[in-house]
Scaffold this motif. Structure first.
Motif, PDB file in Angstrom:
ATOM      1  N   SER A 314      59.140  74.622  36.904  1.00  0.00           N
ATOM      2  CA  SER A 314      60.524  74.428  37.144  1.00  0.00           C
ATOM      3  C   SER A 314      61.523  75.407  37.136  1.00  0.00           C
ATOM      4  N   GLN A 318      63.526  77.384  40.497  1.00  0.00           N
ATOM      5  CA  GLN A 318      64.822  76.818  40.480  1.00  0.00           C
ATOM      6  C   GLN A 318      65.305  76.920  41.935  1.00  0.00           C
ATOM      7  N   LEU A 389      63.203  62.047  38.913  1.00  0.00           N
ATOM      8  CA  LEU A 389      63.467  63.066  40.129  1.00  0.00           C
ATOM      9  C   LEU A 389      62.968  62.698  41.359  1.00  0.00           C
ATOM     10  N   TYR A 407      67.798  67.565  36.403  1.00  0.00           N
ATOM     11  CA  TYR A 407      67.066  68.529  36.363  1.00  0.00           C
ATOM     12  C   TYR A 407      67.685  69.403  35.058  1.00  0.00           C
ATOM     13  N   THR A 410      65.793  67.733  32.132  1.00  0.00           N
ATOM     14  CA  THR A 410      64.273  68.078  31.843  1.00  0.00           C
ATOM     15  C   THR A 410      64.414  69.340  30.936  1.00  0.00           C
ATOM     16  N   LEU A 483      56.423  67.271  41.556  1.00  0.00           N
ATOM     17  CA  LEU A 483      57.121  66.733  40.686  1.00  0.00           C
ATOM     18  C   LEU A 483      56.661  65.472  39.896  1.00  0.00           C
TER      19      LEU A 483
END
Length: 531
Positions: A314, A318, A389, A407, A410, A483
């Motif tokens: 992640s 980004q 998500l 986001y 998380t 995801l």
């Protein structure tokens, strides 16, 4: 507690004092640099593609070819993994302090060298960059087991979790500083050397001076590390290493008398007696270790491995996620310097809102609600938000603000959760003579997860439609399915957390069973304490 060494008792019962904070800053600066160096690369990969892989015939700006992108992003992790194992082992063999300055010097030299990467061809520049980033990673790897072990062995038992977590929390500031430095440098260059967007003027959308931007950003990582080198060299060896591993009671008492500013008497007999007990003689590959700590080591390695798959994939991608949901403008509508600015701005916002607060929540609560609860809760919420998500993924494409909030959350629960606790616990639950090695093994498992996460996600997140795939890649499973996979990985993390014990509020020797004779609570009166 007659069998516990007085010098260790004094450390366990010490009130929080100035030396605790200096230790946090000295150890934490290493982590600041680690995070800065490891994550700043994600700010500049798009720029490297534009500068070195420009194609005048293409409608889109140049991008790094898949293999080179994977190497530039992942080579530091390979170095880190090797460094964690090597320096972890060395820290138990030679002592924490002797190895500590070495890792820092390696980081400083390689930070500067990676900014000076040269070559006649683009491949030459990338190869030099990868070479120096591998060795930079090697130095960074050494910092993990050494910083955690030093902090854990210096801390008192009441606030030990918070101190180790505070060292790790400097990582948040490193990520944040990476974003801010990139913002300042790119804004300055954007202002000084005006360049048109790619779709207006392909040839001149990248100013020739843009080549300095990524070099300055990478080299800046050396500054904080250099500043703490002197203080690192002045730190005494930890008393637990000196007494329990090197078996030198006199030195341990002398060092800690200075640090704690109390009189401590050295009694070598007790150190020798503890040294010959069976609980202090088994090695890493013995049956006794497997019986006592085998499941613990499985717990710390597996949870760190699973966490880093989700955390690093992640974090490193980004910018791809931002582009996919339309939060960053299309690359061809921006000039090279402006693109760096936009990516840095997005990343800095996420760091400010999710990453940094999460770390400090852990520092505040870890000694109250315990490591186990924080780790279980973190994994649970990470999987909840990943699924939230992924499942309505199409909905988020039109609701950017909502996507960003989810986001950020998380990241918040990664840091107020397993990202911090997987670092803290291995520094507490293994015996002093194997502590640095076991922390290194756990951390290396984490980096193996980071490698899986960064390489895997790079390919997996590619679109399922052949016409939407980045140049040079095959079709993937798409961001949505990627995801979903990460959500499932976090659920596994919850399962493996059950293997990890709770070390909150107990002395290190009590947790590891290094003082077998005594099971009672340790009551220490600091003053003229016999060792």
């Amino acid at each position: 507690m007659e069998n516990q060494l007085g010098v260790l008792n004094a450390l366990d019962a010490a009130k929080t004092q100035w030396y605790h904070f200096t230790a946090i800053v000295i150890a934490g600066m290493g982590f600041f640099t680690d995070a800065y160096d490891l994550f700043s690369i994600s700010l500049i990969t798009k720029l490297l593609g534009r500068i070195y892989y420009f194609d005048a015939l293409s409608e889109k700006p140049g991008t790094l070819p898949p293999r080179i992108a994977a190497a530039v992003n992942g080579v530091a992790f390979c170095g880190t993994l090797a460094g964690q194992l090597f320096f972890g082992w060395l820290g138990d063999k030679l002592g924490r302090k002797r190895v500590y300055g070495l890792t820092l010097m390696l980081m400083v030299i390689c930070s500067i060298a990676s900014g000076l990467s040269f070559g006649k061809s683009p491949h030459g520049v990338m190869a030099t960059l990868c070479f120096f980033r591998f060795w930079l990673g090697f130095g960074i790897g050494g910092d993990y087991p050494l910083s955690a072990t030093i902090m854990s062995e210096y801390a008192n038992k009441k606030t030990r979790g918070a101190f180790i977590a505070a060292v790790f929390a400097m990582q948040g500031f490193g990520i944040l500083t990476g974003g801010i430095v990139a913002l300042i440098v790119s804004a300055a260059f954007d202002h000084a050397y005006k360049a048109l967007p790619y779709n207006v003027d392909k040839e001149h959308s990248t100013a020739p001076q843009a080549d300095y931007i990524w070099r300055i950003i990478l080299m800046f990582g050396a500054i904080p590390a250099l500043l703490t080198y002197y203080w690192r060299m002045k730190m005494p060896e930890t008393a637990r290493y000196t007494a329990l591993v090197a078996r030198n009671a006199k030195q341990a008492a002398a060092d800690m008398s200075k640090v704690l500013q109390v009189d401590l008497n050295a009694e070598q007999e007790k150190v020798d007696k503890i040294g010959i007990e069976p609980s202090n003689s088994f090695g890493l590959f013995s049956k006794e270790f497997a019986k006592r700590h085998g499941l613990h080591l499985l717990g710390t390695t597996s949870t760190w491995f699973l966490l880093d798959i989700a955390f690093y994939s992640s974090n490193l991608f980004q910018k791809d996620i931002f582009s996919a949901i339309g939060w960053l403008p299309k690359a061809e509508t921006m000039s090279a310097t402006h693109e760096v600015y936009r990516v840095a701005k997005a990343q800095t916002l996420i760091a400010l809102c999710g990453t940094v607060p999460g770390y400090w929540f852990t520092v505040a609560f870890i000694d109250h609600i315990g490591r186990f609860v924080i780790q279980l809760m973190g994994f649970f919420f990470m999987s909840v938000f990943m699924f939230a998500l992924a499942i309505p993924y199409q909905h988020w494409k039109t609701h950017n603000a909502g996507f960003l909030i989810m986001y950020s959350l998380t990241f918040f629960f990664a840091n107020f959760g397993p990202n911090a606790t997987t670092f803290v616990v291995p520094a507490e639950i293994f015996p002093a003579r194997l502590r640095s090695t076991c922390h290194g093994i756990s951390a290396a498992a984490g980096k193996a997860g980071a490698i899986v996460g960064s390489f895997g996600f790079l390919y997996a997140a590619q679109s399922t439609h052949p016409d939407k795939v980045d140049k040079g890649y095959h079709t993937g499973i798409g961001v949505k399915n990627a995801l979903l996979v990460l959500g499932a990985v976090n659920c596994l993390g919850m399962l493996f957390t059950l293997l990890v014990p709770e070390p909150k509020g107990r002395s290190l020797e009590e947790i590891t069973g290094e003082n077998e004779e005594d099971k009672g609570q340790q009551q220490a009166s600091v003053g003229n304490v016999p060792v």
